[in-house]
Motif scaffolding. Structure first.
Motif, PDB file in Angstrom:
ATOM      1  N   TYR A 175     -61.979  -8.775 -29.883  1.00 28.41           N
ATOM      2  CA  TYR A 175     -62.542 -10.046 -30.338  1.00 28.41           C
ATOM      3  C   TYR A 175     -62.222 -11.177 -29.359  1.00 28.41           C
ATOM      4  N   MET A 176     -60.984 -11.248 -28.905  1.00 34.75           N
ATOM      5  CA  MET A 176     -60.591 -12.345 -28.015  1.00 34.75           C
ATOM      6  C   MET A 176     -61.286 -12.259 -26.655  1.00 34.75           C
ATOM      7  N   VAL A 177     -61.404 -11.057 -26.109  1.00 39.58           N
ATOM      8  CA  VAL A 177     -62.088 -10.885 -24.823  1.00 39.58           C
ATOM      9  C   VAL A 177     -63.580 -11.194 -24.973  1.00 39.58           C
ATOM     10  N   ILE A 204     -70.360 -18.554 -33.148  1.00 41.83           N
ATOM     11  CA  ILE A 204     -70.228 -18.947 -34.557  1.00 41.83           C
ATOM     12  C   ILE A 204     -70.163 -17.717 -35.452  1.00 41.83           C
ATOM     13  N   LEU A 205     -71.011 -16.729 -35.194  1.00 43.33           N
ATOM     14  CA  LEU A 205     -70.987 -15.508 -36.007  1.00 43.33           C
ATOM     15  C   LEU A 205     -69.681 -14.740 -35.846  1.00 43.33           C
ATOM     16  N   MET A 206     -69.147 -14.718 -34.630  1.00 40.04           N
ATOM     17  CA  MET A 206     -67.859 -14.047 -34.423  1.00 40.04           C
ATOM     18  C   MET A 206     -66.748 -14.763 -35.180  1.00 40.04           C
ATOM     19  N   PHE A 245     -65.591 -14.260 -23.246  1.00 39.63           N
ATOM     20  CA  PHE A 245     -66.759 -13.953 -22.426  1.00 39.63           C
ATOM     21  C   PHE A 245     -67.938 -14.837 -22.816  1.00 39.63           C
ATOM     22  N   TYR A 246     -68.200 -14.988 -24.104  1.00 43.31           N
ATOM     23  CA  TYR A 246     -69.330 -15.819 -24.536  1.00 43.31           C
ATOM     24  C   TYR A 246     -69.075 -17.298 -24.273  1.00 43.31           C
ATOM     25  N   HIS A 274     -75.847 -17.974 -27.241  1.00 40.65           N
ATOM     26  CA  HIS A 274     -74.404 -17.839 -27.022  1.00 40.65           C
ATOM     27  C   HIS A 274     -73.608 -18.607 -28.073  1.00 40.65           C
ATOM     28  N   ILE A 275     -74.059 -19.792 -28.425  1.00 43.67           N
ATOM     29  CA  ILE A 275     -73.375 -20.568 -29.468  1.00 43.67           C
ATOM     30  C   ILE A 275     -73.467 -19.860 -30.815  1.00 43.67           C
TER      31      ILE A 275
END
Length: 87
Positions: A21-23, A56-58, A27-28, A51-52
């Motif tokens: 998740y962090m990587v 937000i979904l992540m 990246f995004y 990308h935004i």
């Protein structure tokens, strides 16, 4: 003994999922920032919004504690990116 998948929403995050998740998140974020310094393309704003929306979904999947499904979606998205970059 607890069956895996039960106990929602109190599930623990493993180290590999946390790092994935962090990587992916970094990246995004880097794509959002580097897009302003790269050659301007016709789909600039569409990609920026994409990308935004992904970020937000992540974040929402992490906060709502559905990171297992979020990880599967990220993996499918990452696998599809390989073929899209070849074209």
């Amino acid at each position: 003994m607890e069956i895996q998948g039960t106990g929602f929403p109190h599930q623990s995050v493993t180290n590999d999922i946390w790092w994935y998740y962090m990587v992916s998140m970094s990246f995004y974020w880097s794509l959002c920032v580097s897009q302003f310094f790269d050659v301007k393309r016709k789909d600039f704003w569409q990609m920026f919004i994409h990308h935004i929306a992904t970020i937000i979904l992540m974040c929402l999947s992490w906060v709502v504690n559905v990171f297992r499904i979020g990880t599967l979606v990220l993996m499918v998205h990452d696998c599809a990116d390989i073929f899209l970059e070849v074209i």
